[in-house]
Design a protein around this motif. Structure first.
Motif, PDB file in Angstrom:
ATOM      1  N   GLY A  88       0.842  -1.346  -0.027  1.00  0.00           N
ATOM      2  CA  GLY A  88       0.129   0.049  -0.353  1.00  0.00           C
ATOM      3  C   GLY A  88       0.873   1.616   0.100  1.00  0.00           C
ATOM      4  N   GLN A  89       1.721   0.902   1.019  1.00  0.00           N
ATOM      5  CA  GLN A  89       3.016   2.430   0.848  1.00  0.00           C
ATOM      6  C   GLN A  89       3.851   2.538  -0.031  1.00  0.00           C
ATOM      7  OE1 GLN A  89       6.175   1.886   3.283  1.00  0.00           O
ATOM      8  NE2 GLN A  89       5.632   4.387   3.857  1.00  0.00           N
ATOM      9  N   ILE A  90       3.798   1.512  -1.050  1.00  0.00           N
ATOM     10  CA  ILE A  90       4.461   1.774  -2.856  1.00  0.00           C
ATOM     11  C   ILE A  90       3.680   2.396  -3.354  1.00  0.00           C
ATOM     12  CG2 ILE A  90       5.765   0.392  -4.532  1.00  0.00           C
ATOM     13  CD1 ILE A  90       6.467  -2.131  -2.387  1.00  0.00           C
ATOM     14  N   SER A  91       2.365   1.172  -3.309  1.00  0.00           N
ATOM     15  CA  SER A  91       1.482   1.891  -4.196  1.00  0.00           C
ATOM     16  C   SER A  91       1.050   3.021  -4.719  1.00  0.00           C
ATOM     17  CB  SER A  91      -0.007   1.357  -4.036  1.00  0.00           C
ATOM     18  OG  SER A  91      -0.685   1.575  -4.910  1.00  0.00           O
ATOM     19  N   GLU A  92       0.836   4.125  -3.311  1.00  0.00           N
ATOM     20  CA  GLU A  92       0.569   5.005  -2.799  1.00  0.00           C
ATOM     21  C   GLU A  92       1.811   6.101  -3.517  1.00  0.00           C
ATOM     22  OE1 GLU A  92      -1.738   7.756   0.431  1.00  0.00           O
ATOM     23  OE2 GLU A  92       0.334   7.117   1.017  1.00  0.00           O
ATOM     24  N   ILE A  93       2.952   6.213  -3.097  1.00  0.00           N
ATOM     25  CA  ILE A  93       4.119   6.770  -3.641  1.00  0.00           C
ATOM     26  C   ILE A  93       4.059   6.841  -5.421  1.00  0.00           C
ATOM     27  CG2 ILE A  93       6.810   6.723  -3.594  1.00  0.00           C
ATOM     28  CD1 ILE A  93       6.216   5.735  -0.582  1.00  0.00           C
ATOM     29  N   GLU A  94       3.985   5.628  -5.979  1.00  0.00           N
ATOM     30  CA  GLU A  94       4.275   5.319  -7.065  1.00  0.00           C
ATOM     31  C   GLU A  94       2.975   6.592  -7.618  1.00  0.00           C
ATOM     32  OE1 GLU A  94       3.820   1.111  -7.897  1.00  0.00           O
ATOM     33  OE2 GLU A  94       6.004   1.562  -7.655  1.00  0.00           O
ATOM     34  N   THR A  95       1.800   6.440  -6.954  1.00  0.00           N
ATOM     35  CA  THR A  95       1.259   7.232  -7.963  1.00  0.00           C
ATOM     36  C   THR A  95       0.688   9.286  -7.896  1.00  0.00           C
ATOM     37  OG1 THR A  95      -0.581   7.174  -5.463  1.00  0.00           O
ATOM     38  CG2 THR A  95      -1.077   5.732  -7.632  1.00  0.00           C
ATOM     39  N   LEU A  96       2.248   8.974  -6.477  1.00  0.00           N
ATOM     40  CA  LEU A  96       2.673  10.727  -6.291  1.00  0.00           C
ATOM     41  C   LEU A  96       3.415  10.870  -6.712  1.00  0.00           C
ATOM     42  CD1 LEU A  96       1.462  10.702  -2.641  1.00  0.00           C
ATOM     43  CD2 LEU A  96       0.205  11.731  -4.533  1.00  0.00           C
ATOM     44  N   MET A  97       4.376  10.112  -8.159  1.00  0.00           N
ATOM     45  CA  MET A  97       5.978  10.643  -8.505  1.00  0.00           C
ATOM     46  C   MET A  97       5.827  12.372  -9.484  1.00  0.00           C
ATOM     47  SD  MET A  97       7.642   8.385  -7.616  1.00  0.00           S
ATOM     48  CE  MET A  97       8.815   7.795  -9.550  1.00  0.00           C
ATOM     49  N   GLY A  98       4.704  12.300 -10.188  1.00  0.00           N
ATOM     50  CA  GLY A  98       4.442  13.397 -10.732  1.00  0.00           C
ATOM     51  C   GLY A  98       4.200  14.753 -10.147  1.00  0.00           C
ATOM     52  N   LYS A  99       3.964  14.596  -8.909  1.00  0.00           N
ATOM     53  CA  LYS A  99       2.314  15.401  -7.814  1.00  0.00           C
ATOM     54  C   LYS A  99       3.936  16.003  -7.035  1.00  0.00           C
ATOM     55  CE  LYS A  99      -2.407  13.871  -8.468  1.00  0.00           C
ATOM     56  NZ  LYS A  99      -2.919  13.877  -7.226  1.00  0.00           N
ATOM     57  N   MET A 100       5.446  14.885  -6.221  1.00  0.00           N
ATOM     58  CA  MET A 100       5.614  15.704  -5.582  1.00  0.00           C
ATOM     59  C   MET A 100       6.754  16.216  -6.439  1.00  0.00           C
ATOM     60  SD  MET A 100       6.290  11.336  -3.852  1.00  0.00           S
ATOM     61  CE  MET A 100       6.751  11.183  -5.349  1.00  0.00           C
ATOM     62  N   ASP A 101       7.200  17.177  -4.689  1.00  0.00           N
ATOM     63  CA  ASP A 101       8.888  18.232  -5.116  1.00  0.00           C
ATOM     64  C   ASP A 101       9.541  17.369  -4.018  1.00  0.00           C
ATOM     65  OD1 ASP A 101       7.414  19.840  -7.150  1.00  0.00           O
ATOM     66  OD2 ASP A 101       6.634  21.469  -5.650  1.00  0.00           O
ATOM     67  N   GLY A 102       9.048  16.359  -3.289  1.00  0.00           N
ATOM     68  CA  GLY A 102      10.110  16.032  -2.511  1.00  0.00           C
ATOM     69  C   GLY A 102       9.448  15.246  -1.646  1.00  0.00           C
ATOM     70  N   LEU A 103       9.718  13.692  -1.227  1.00  0.00           N
ATOM     71  CA  LEU A 103       9.511  12.853  -0.281  1.00  0.00           C
ATOM     72  C   LEU A 103       9.731  12.735   1.283  1.00  0.00           C
ATOM     73  CD1 LEU A 103       7.750  10.847  -0.191  1.00  0.00           C
ATOM     74  CD2 LEU A 103       8.752   8.579  -1.121  1.00  0.00           C
ATOM     75  N   ALA A 104       9.652  12.611   2.071  1.00  0.00           N
ATOM     76  CA  ALA A 104       9.427  12.241   3.236  1.00  0.00           C
ATOM     77  C   ALA A 104       8.820  11.146   3.475  1.00  0.00           C
ATOM     78  CB  ALA A 104       9.903  13.412   4.565  1.00  0.00           C
ATOM     79  N   ILE A 105       9.900   9.963   3.857  1.00  0.00           N
ATOM     80  CA  ILE A 105       9.429   8.463   3.969  1.00  0.00           C
ATOM     81  C   ILE A 105       9.371   8.024   5.743  1.00  0.00           C
ATOM     82  CG2 ILE A 105      10.800   7.596   2.539  1.00  0.00           C
ATOM     83  CD1 ILE A 105       8.798   4.969   1.490  1.00  0.00           C
ATOM     84  N   SER A 106       8.855   7.230   5.569  1.00  0.00           N
ATOM     85  CA  SER A 106       9.580   6.064   6.972  1.00  0.00           C
ATOM     86  C   SER A 106       9.241   4.884   7.056  1.00  0.00           C
ATOM     87  CB  SER A 106       8.054   6.906   8.608  1.00  0.00           C
ATOM     88  OG  SER A 106       8.734   5.653   9.710  1.00  0.00           O
ATOM     89  N   SER A 107       9.318   3.619   6.177  1.00  0.00           N
ATOM     90  CA  SER A 107       9.402   2.636   5.444  1.00  0.00           C
ATOM     91  C   SER A 107       8.852   1.254   6.016  1.00  0.00           C
ATOM     92  CB  SER A 107      10.051   1.993   4.925  1.00  0.00           C
ATOM     93  OG  SER A 107      11.568   3.082   4.071  1.00  0.00           O
ATOM     94  N   VAL A 108       7.769   0.743   5.649  1.00  0.00           N
ATOM     95  CA  VAL A 108       6.796  -0.628   6.340  1.00  0.00           C
ATOM     96  C   VAL A 108       7.945  -1.198   6.445  1.00  0.00           C
ATOM     97  CG1 VAL A 108       5.377  -1.773   6.321  1.00  0.00           C
ATOM     98  CG2 VAL A 108       4.546   0.314   5.915  1.00  0.00           C
ATOM     99  N   SER A 109       8.784  -1.171   5.270  1.00  0.00           N
ATOM    100  CA  SER A 109       9.787  -2.296   5.152  1.00  0.00           C
ATOM    101  C   SER A 109      11.218  -2.135   4.446  1.00  0.00           C
ATOM    102  CB  SER A 109       8.932  -3.337   4.505  1.00  0.00           C
ATOM    103  OG  SER A 109      10.168  -4.456   4.090  1.00  0.00           O
ATOM    104  N   SER A 110      12.241  -1.555   5.290  1.00  0.00           N
ATOM    105  CA  SER A 110      13.534  -1.018   4.740  1.00  0.00           C
ATOM    106  C   SER A 110      13.601  -1.715   3.320  1.00  0.00           C
ATOM    107  CB  SER A 110      14.649  -1.528   5.680  1.00  0.00           C
ATOM    108  OG  SER A 110      14.911  -0.044   6.906  1.00  0.00           O
ATOM    109  N   ASP A 111      13.529  -2.811   3.548  1.00  0.00           N
ATOM    110  CA  ASP A 111      13.884  -4.080   1.826  1.00  0.00           C
ATOM    111  C   ASP A 111      13.241  -3.894   1.082  1.00  0.00           C
ATOM    112  OD1 ASP A 111      16.222  -4.920   3.336  1.00  0.00           O
ATOM    113  OD2 ASP A 111      15.256  -7.304   3.204  1.00  0.00           O
TER     114      ASP A 111
END
Length: 322
Positions: A88-111
């Motif tokens: 879910g976290q990956i999917s959301e980030i991928e949908t926001l790629m064209g909108k983000m000027d910067g991303l801060a992330i706390s990963s569900v799973s580092s790998d």
């Protein structure tokens, strides 16, 4: 439950940030659309992806994000999966790629998230980590605690309140998460320094409040010789203290945990929880946004160590007054 604003107090123990060279925007291939936006002075769109927006800790992070958005005059948006869901976290980030000027992330799973972080960076979008680091990625900086070291501090506190002997149950809402693995590693390392202490089990409670309590209750019934509960996070800490209170075990079963939820503060005041460690979540959320804004505006950035502060019965009034 009413959410209490945390005290952004000076840390009692400062944890060392990982050494690295400061990241500079001049060394980064910023996407053309972001370059143009920075040059025009248009408000930047910063997204802050937290690993589970449904847990009781998330509002503290969000408060810091919103504060930074207002002070830095950017559009700071707090996003993330409901429940610790890497897909879910990956999917959301991928949908926001064209909108983000910067991303801060706390990963569900580092790998699972490291390749995604690197793809975002390769697209010319700066990325920092917060709360939970992802050192396997090429992230530009990290804002938060050294999680292994904070686990060590919790382990030392547990050993101290038990006078170096007893049986300990470790609790966590997500035993597979990287933050939990790191904290547990540190806690176990510290507890090994007390040969009279035995860790009987690591209990994975899940995130539902009622289930957390019932899991702890069942574990204590199965292990009646346990004399200490060490929680690795916000939400099993008050559940452990509540079990102590309901079962008349005050002084017999000692509890050490994390964070300053209202119920945790009350239970420390009452003596059912011996100590809790503040990890300054509002400060982490603020720094996550602020690092990206500084970077995009040309200021070199480096890791921000938010440290820890230990609260016990003798100083918990500092929080209660707030």
């Amino acid at each position: 439950m009413k959410i209490r604003h945390l005290v952004l107090a000076a840390a009692i123990v400062l944890l060392p940030a990982a050494a690295q060279a400061a990241s500079k925007v001049g060394d980064f291939a910023l996407a053309d659309r972001i370059k143009a936006k920075v040059a025009s002075g248009a408000p930047l769109d910063i997204y802050v992806s937290y690993h589970d927006v449904s847990n009781e800790f998330a509002p503290f992070m969000k408060a810091g994000v919103e504060k930074a958005g207002a002070e830095d005059k950017v559009n700071a948006r707090f996003v993330g999966p409901v429940g610790a869901n890497a897909d879910g976290q990956i999917s959301e980030i991928e949908t926001l790629m064209g909108k983000m000027d910067g991303l801060a992330i706390s990963s569900v799973s580092s790998d699972a998230l490291a390749p995604v972080i690197d793809r975002v960076l390769a697209a010319g979008i700066p990325v920092v980590t917060f709360n939970t680091d992802n050192p396997g990625s090429k992230r530009l900086a990290f804002a938060g605690q050294d999680l292994v070291q904070s686990g060590r501090e919790a382990g030392k506190l547990m050993a101290k309140v038990l006078d170096g002997k007893g049986k300990v149950l470790i609790t966590t809402i997500d035993a597979a998460a990287q933050w939990s693995l790191d904290r547990e590693k540190g806690a176990r390392e510290a507890l090994k320094d007390s040969p009279g202490i035995e860790v009987v089990n690591t209990l994975n409670t899940g995130t539902d409040p009622q289930k957390i309590y019932s899991e702890i209750e069942n574990a204590m019934l199965a292990n009646p010789s346990v004399t200490g509960v060490l929680s690795l996070e916000c939400c099993s800490t008050p559940a452990a203290g509540t079990w102590v209170k309901r079962n008349g075990a005050t002084g017999k079963v000692k509890v050490v945990g994390f964070d300053l939820l209202d119920q945790t503060v009350q239970l420390v005041e009452e003596g059912e929880i011996q100590a809790t460690i503040d990890q300054a979540p509002e400060k982490q959320g603020f720094a996550a946004v602020d690092l990206l804004v500084k970077f995009l505006k040309g200021t070199p950035i480096d890791n921000v160590d938010t440290g820890v502060k230990v609260y016990a019965k003798d100083n918990i009034a500092e929080v209660a007054k707030k």
